[in-house]
Scaffold this active site. Sequence first.
Site, PDB file in Angstrom:
ATOM      1  CB  VAL A 199      15.638 -24.710   1.995  1.00 46.07           C
ATOM      2  CG1 VAL A 199      15.436 -26.166   2.379  1.00 46.07           C
ATOM      3  CG2 VAL A 199      15.629 -24.540   0.485  1.00 46.07           C
ATOM      4  N   GLY A 205      -3.570 -23.121  12.698  1.00 43.96           N
ATOM      5  CA  GLY A 205      -2.893 -22.160  11.825  1.00 43.96           C
ATOM      6  C   GLY A 205      -1.654 -22.717  11.157  1.00 43.96           C
ATOM      7  CD  GLU A 241      -0.353 -21.080   2.805  1.00 46.33           C
ATOM      8  OE1 GLU A 241      -1.048 -20.063   2.575  1.00 46.33           O
ATOM      9  OE2 GLU A 241       0.807 -21.016   3.252  1.00 46.33           O
ATOM     10  CE  LYS A 255       9.804 -21.761   0.261  1.00 45.44           C
ATOM     11  NZ  LYS A 255       8.606 -21.059   0.764  1.00 45.44           N
ATOM     12  CE  LYS A 282       9.875 -24.714   2.159  1.00 42.06           C
ATOM     13  NZ  LYS A 282       9.043 -25.170   3.287  1.00 42.06           N
ATOM     14  CG  ASP A 313       6.213 -24.200   0.316  1.00 43.57           C
ATOM     15  OD1 ASP A 313       6.472 -23.102  -0.214  1.00 43.57           O
ATOM     16  OD2 ASP A 313       6.670 -24.554   1.424  1.00 43.57           O
ATOM     17  NE  ARG A 337      -2.101  -2.284   2.908  1.00 44.26           N
ATOM     18  CZ  ARG A 337      -1.514  -2.219   4.093  1.00 44.26           C
ATOM     19  NH1 ARG A 337      -1.579  -1.128   4.818  1.00 44.26           N
ATOM     20  NH2 ARG A 337      -0.837  -3.245   4.556  1.00 44.26           N
TER      21      ARG A 337
END
Length: 815
Positions: A610, A665, A668, A580, A683, A679, A508
């Site tokens: 990683v 949590g 995702e 990454k 890595k 993901d 922003r």
Amino acid sequence: MKILKFGGTSVGSVESIRTLAGIVRSTLQEGQRVAVVTSAMGGITNCLLEMAAQAEAGSDFHVLLQKMEQRHLEVIKALIAVKRQNPVIMQLKIFMNELEDLLQGVKAVGELSARTQDSIVGYGELCSTFIVAQLLQQDHPDARFADARLWIKTDSAYGHARVNQELTDQLIRDAFRDNPAAVFCITGFVASNEKGQTTTLGRGGSDYTAALVGAAIEAEEIQIWTDVDGFMTADPRMVSKAFTLPEISYTEAMELTYFGAKVIYPPTMIPAFEKRIPIVIRNTFNPSFTGTVIREHAHRNGHLIRGISSISDVSLINLQGSGMVGRTGFSGRLFSLLAREGINIILITQASSEHSITLAVSPKDAANARRLIAAEFELELQTGKLEIPRVEDELSVLAVVGENMKHTSGVSGKLFNALGRNGVNVTAIAQGSSEYNISVVIRKNDLAKALNLVHEAFFLSRIKTLNVFYLGVGNIGKTLLRQVKDHEAYLLEHNALRINMVAITNTRQMLFREAGIPLQQWERLMQEGGEPADLEQFISRMKAMNLPNSVFIDNSASADVVNHYASLFAASISVVTCNKIGNSGSYEQYKAFKAAVKKHGVNFLYETNVGAGLPIIKTLQDLLVSGDKIMRIEAILSGTISFIFNEFKGDRRFYDVVKEARAKGYTEPDPRDDLSGLDFMRKMLILARDSGYGVEMEDVEIEPILPESCMQATSVDAFFETLLQEDAYFEELKQRAEREGKVLRYIGVLEDGKVSIRLQAIDDRHPFYALSGSDNIIAFTTNRYTACPLVVKGPGAGAEVTAAGVFADLVKCAN
Ligand code: ASP
Ligand code: MG
């Protein structure tokens, strides 16, 4: 005897003249005999020149004339006692009338001769000095106005007259001898020729007046009171860490003055030097400061050089051709030509091959010089013995100066190392065999950066500054700013490292502050002073600022940001990132990054790509540089998947475990983003590439954890539905493993340049068997770690540890 010379700003206002009187008083109180030399009030010399020009053009000069009178009247009214004002005002009126007559005359004939111009500009010093003399007389009856035109005799080179030294010395000595008690207040700048007509000593010439008087009477010291603290290690407008030099030699003062430090009028040095009289630069606006002493032998001060100076605008003229090789007389012709035409040569270099000569001149002279050279050497040009002279513009000269450079090795090494490491290209180099000065010609764009780098290298090498440009203030970004803030003082003290946060941006807003954003207040400053964010602009401003030791920190996960990396490397900016996307994009891009980093000598550090802060990339690189060979890498690099399979045991359902992971949590918002293994795959790709394999995303063999139906589900809720429907599938996996005394692990493997990621059931002999929680683990089997692999294990996610990893990489950029 001390000579106290006060420059234009020191007599420029009521306040400063009051200070002047105080300075004279305290010097007299020390029991010293004093003579005062004064310039015109600041701006008045220019004002007089402008009036002369107006008169010559036939325009009206009275507005300025009145302004001039007004400024002097103000001082008289403020500083001279009322009952003494009348005669002073009378004298001012007389001066103003004479001046008006002169100007009127110029206007009438429409012509301004150099002689008349000198008479006109001389009134600046006459007025200011007369007032100062009257003011001092109030306290010291021996104060006396002295018109230097009666003492300093010159030839008739109006504007920059040459002094008749012998006669001048005699006249000054006589005056001082005949008036042993007088405190002379002497007009600076003005002199006269043998006919008694007014001449001047050149702009800034009041310093010279002081030196002439000082030399004639063999004063013990000449003080130049001005508006700066003295000579500094570099121009403080460009180098904020520049500091004042307590002592320098005449030669050093000459060299520094030649290259821009306008502290003193250079000819001043000559009479002082001949009589070995120290010149002291003092600041009227900081009178308690001791200033700079210029003397014959300045002490060594522990630094290799005395100072750095620069000329910000020069042009280079390159002459090249066989016509010069072994020919005597060529440079003779060249230099006498330029001298004849009044073109000043700033710097000359010639290679020993004699094939080329390079000259630096002022940009205003460049085109003319080139034309003159082409005309003079027309024959050589026609016969191809000389190539057409080339002119290069937009250049600057940076010079390191110091008498101690002589016979000291390492000075140029340090200079070029500082420049080279930060991508400052050197176009030409000159060092006189006097070894007082090494000059380099560089791009004008690079000047401020180069001055700071060189200053840091020679004067502050103890403390290094990293100029940081910061993108992303989400979870990790915020945490890192806090960590840096808490650790700033420690780094400064223990690592001599200063982290200067130049800019911060999120999606922003962005905030720039070259002097550094204070980290206690970044959020408030961003709210109050932030501009709308614009990535392109952020990047281009970062490059344009061209600061030394620049580091860009990318805390985003955005591909748009990555697209700028290559151009940042090319601009000598290092990159530190947890993003990454860059290294796991196309292999071509990965290679391009590595090549650019090598070419431009910058850092590109991405340990957190990683396993967050875990030392994985570093360990891999250390193994490789020390000659080990990677045979196999096994890894669990997804904290989420790790957690899920650690919990998926006994009578727990897969569905419940994924629900719990999401609630905590760990996943995702859509857990499939983790469970798809994308993901993890990125890595593994980075590890494979860093191990030397050109692997692409498509080459990775990935066994999905989830059955097809789960991936097809169109919403998160629907996905959880399918998990329940597929429960039998997951149960079967779990029970089969448990029957064999095994656990389920989703493991990435690199072997023979091939990457695979599979769900495996492993027993307790495997190092990953006992993994718990959301830990990451990686095992390197190498030529040296054969029987038992090198294992790195620990939390591989979380803002705190990721930020710490980025932080450590940032600090590495300083080495
Ligand atoms: N007033 C003259 C000038 O401005 C001389 C001096 O100030 O030194 O150049
Ligand atoms: Mg001046």
